[in-house]
Design an enzyme around this catalytic site. Structure first.
Site, short mmCIF file in Angstrom:
data_model
loop_
_atom_site.label_atom_id
_atom_site.label_comp_id
_atom_site.label_asym_id
_atom_site.label_seq_id
_atom_site.Cartn_x
_atom_site.Cartn_y
_atom_site.Cartn_z
N GLU A 488 -12.16 -47.49 -55.77
CA GLU A 488 -10.79 -47.40 -55.29
C GLU A 488 -10.72 -46.73 -53.92
OE1 GLU A 488 -8.37 -49.04 -56.45
OE2 GLU A 488 -9.47 -49.73 -58.20
N HIS A 491 -10.95 -49.18 -51.18
CA HIS A 491 -9.65 -49.75 -50.81
C HIS A 491 -8.90 -48.79 -49.89
CE1 HIS A 491 -9.68 -53.28 -53.33
NE2 HIS A 491 -9.79 -52.60 -54.46
#
Length: 698
Positions: A488, A491
């Protein structure tokens, strides 16, 4: 430029229509327009949405109705500037509807879905506006635009055509009806998934039924039961995916069976949260909408705008991996059955047994189990000495936690992010723990996107669903949670490094089958020796993870790849099977169709159920991944080849990081996605590194 000035003046005047105390009436005064969470109340959203919609509608009408000849500035740039108020409230509302929902938010979400769909349609189906865009598009080569501006014009034209701008008036009315119904059904599906998860915890009466779980995990289960009004009992909350983490440690087979059954039944056993009818309606409406727009099915419509481009490419990719994946899964199953027999289990391997006995095989083969790893993966150490350390080594970033900015939940944390030159780059929000008001899974979002045009800087957030430990206990991650944390943050880097002019291209606004690529690349650092040695230290003693344990972890990386690939492919294939149907082909029985679809694809191996079953597959029936779940595998091909590049060029160095950042991470959606990869790598991606990684090479 007069049109722009008028548009901006309208924007300022419209905001005044909101009550003076509404926190969305003007950009947040906090650094980088960080949301003033402490000032935001549920009652603020509705008026801000109403005024935001009205304001943007007026701005767009002014652009479309202008008597001035269309120019790039008075049409495309003006559209990029429009809707500032609506964007502000949308960013906060839809992020918190996933991360910290309430009954009021859910009610408003249902009401907003058709309103926002109608607003989008009013813009995209505005004939005058489309004609202005088309006029510019037809002479784009003569406008002397820079490359980003020209690509923006091309994207606007394509976006409007795909949205139905060329349809007849009657067909536009049909499309509006489809869009409104689809939006409402997607919202209903998502809310059912969350409500079902909160309602379907496994309740057990005795400590013995939880044999194998740690004392800390049992304490969490007892607290969960108490919170659900079942004091004296134990509750295991159901999380996002089919398989549940406790299955790997629970010794009681009956408990395992009950837990998996509760997970797999979500949304398909009657009651208020049953999603079967929502699925059938969504599949039919999406197929009918695709036909109206000139496509054979929803998947064909969606894939046209992805890097895969068509269903043939996606079907070929999934089929190429399905056979070797199931073959490997069957080999793994044979090893697991031997472990069951050696344990005198007296039963054939079933899905609920796989996590527990595969860990037994792992222990025997590599002389370690997952629980040996967790003391070395303490959350704070993983963040500060792992995730942030790697970002510093590769990109020169530094992080400073701050306690003065407001948060929407006490467990949420905030960091200022500084670039290598010492200048602040972004604000990063970390929301790591699971709670009943939060949807399952893990995701990144932007509260504020970077844009040179608007003068904005990134405020991005990562959301995970790590079970919160008992008060005073450390947060020790599983290996999967560790990987998700690095993933994550990949991202987040994509959002933070954005260096584009136009909001349309900021950060992660790239094709769905490309967006997972940078996040998967960031996973490489979790096991890179220099990084791992810096964070993988025992939370009590500070001792580094023993080299022999690290060696076993690395040696076991391919262990279970048959299972992991098969469960993923099963879900990806279900996504395609549902969305490659024409409207006349929609079945009447969701579960029967699901079973037949898996059988037809040769991936119906009962011990390995799909990672998501249809009725709780939020990615594709309420999120933005419809026809796009294959994208994780598609992007992993790019990722595996990129990892090879980093290895060939010396690993986590600033020179390598700066190249990856400048050629790809900072570019957002300003260039065709596959061209970005070629600019970085110097060629197209090769599949061999991925096959090798997954143990599928012949």
């Amino acid at each position: 430029m007069l049109v722009l000035a008028a548009s901006l003046a309208l924007s300022g005047a419209a905001s005044a229509a909101l009550p003076a105390g509404n926190p969305f009436a003007a950009p947040s005064p906090l650094p980088f327009e960080y949301p003033a969470f402490d000032k935001i109340h549920d009652a603020d959203y509705g008026p801000a949405f109403d005024e935001g919609i009205r304001q943007q509608a007026a701005e767009v009408a002014r652009i479309a109705d202008s008597r001035a000849a269309p120019t790039f500035d008075n049409t495309i740039v003006a559209l990029e500037r429009s809707g500032r108020l609506l964007n502000r409230v949308s960013a906060v509302f839809f992020n918190l509807s996933g991360a910290n929902t309430s009954e009021a938010i859910q009610k408003l979400d249902r009401e907003l879905a058709p309103k926002l769909s109608a607003h989008s349609d009013a813009m995209r189906l505005n004939a005058k506006l489309y004609q202005r865009i088309k006029t510019l598009y037809d002479k784009r080569d003569k406008l002397r635009l820079d490359s980003e501006s020209k690509y923006l014009l091309e994207r606007y034209h394509k976006d409007y055509v795909r949205a139905g701008a060329q349809l007849s008036a009657a067909d536009k009315d049909k499309l509006k009806a489809y869009n409104a119904q689809i939006a409402a059904l997607q919202t209903a599906f998502a809310q059912n998934v969350l409500k079902e998860a909160n309602a379907s915890a496994l309740i057990v009466d005795t400590r013995e039924e939880l044999d194998g779980m740690s004392d800390a995990a049992v304490a969490v289960a007892a607290a969960e039961a108490k919170a659900r009004g079942q004091e004296g009992k134990y509750a295991i909350a159901i999380v996002n995916t089919t398989m549940q983490q406790p299955l790997s440690v629970l010794k009681n087979r009956a408990t395992r069976e009950r837990l998996l059954a509760a997970s797999m039944a979500r949304g398909s056993h009657g009651g208020d949260f049953d999603n079967r009818d929502n699925v059938l309606q969504l599949a039919k409406l999406r197929a009918e909408r695709a036909a109206l727009l000139g496509y054979p099915n929803h998947a064909a419509y969606m894939l046209e705008d992805q890097t895969a481009h068509d269903t043939g490419a996606v079907n070929g990719l999934l089929a190429d991996f399905a056979r070797p994946a199931v073959r490997n899964a069957r080999l793994e199953a044979a090893d697991i059955q031997k472990a069951i027999d050696a344990d005198k289990g007296g039963f054939q391997l079933a899905a609920q047994d796989w996590p527990y006995y595969s860990d037994q095989v792992r222990k025997a083969r590599y002389a370690f189990d997952q629980n040996q790893l967790k003391p070395y993966f303490e959350l704070n150490s993983v963040l500060e000495h792992g995730v942030f350390f790697a970002a510093n080594k590769v990109y020169g970033l530094t992080f400073k936690e701050r306690k003065d900015l407001p948060v929407y939940d006490p467990d949420v944390r905030v960091w200022d992010v500084f670039d290598a030159d010492g200048k602040q780059l972004a604000i990063f929000i970390g929301d790591f723990y699971a709670r009943s008001t939060k949807r399952g899974g893990a995701w990144m979002n932007a509260y504020v996107n970077q844009s040179k045009l608007l003068g904005t800087h990134p405020v991005v957030a990562n959301h995970l669903n790590i079970p919160k430990p008992a008060a005073g206990a450390p947060t020790l991650l599983t290996y999967d949670e560790l990987r998700t944390t690095f993933h994550e943050f990949g991202h987040a880097l994509h959002g933070m490094f954005s260096n584009v002019t136009y909001p349309r291209f900021a950060g992660t606004k790239v094709p769905r089958d490309f967006v997972e690529f940078p996040s998967q690349v960031n996973e490489m650092w979790l096991a890179w020796p220099e990084v791992l040695n810096n964070y993988a230290k025992h939370y009590q003693t500070g001792a580094p993870m023993p080299k022999e344990l690290l060696d076993k972890v690395i040696a076991s990386q391919r262990f279970g790849e048959g299972y992991r690939t098969t469960e993923y492919l099963a879900a990806a294939i279900l996504d395609q099977k549902w969305h490659q149907l024409g409207a006349a082909q929609i079945p009447t029985d969701v579960l029967a169709f699901e079973a037949q679809a898996l059988k037809d694809a040769g991936i119906d191996f009962a011990p390995v159920p799909p990672r998501y079953r249809t009725t709780y597959f939020s990615h594709v029936f309420s999120g933005g991944y419809s026809s796009g779940y294959y994208g994780y595998l598609w992007a992993e091909k790019l990722d595996a080849d990129t990892v090879e590049w980093f290895k060939e060029h010396g690993g986590p160095t600033r020179q390598n990081g700066d190249w990856f950042r400048s050629k790809l991470l900072s570019r957002g959606g300003t260039v065709d996605a596959m061209q970005l990869f070629r600019d970085f790598r110097g060629r197209d991606a090769r599949v061999e590194p991925l096959l090798e990684r997954r143990g599928l090479a012949e």
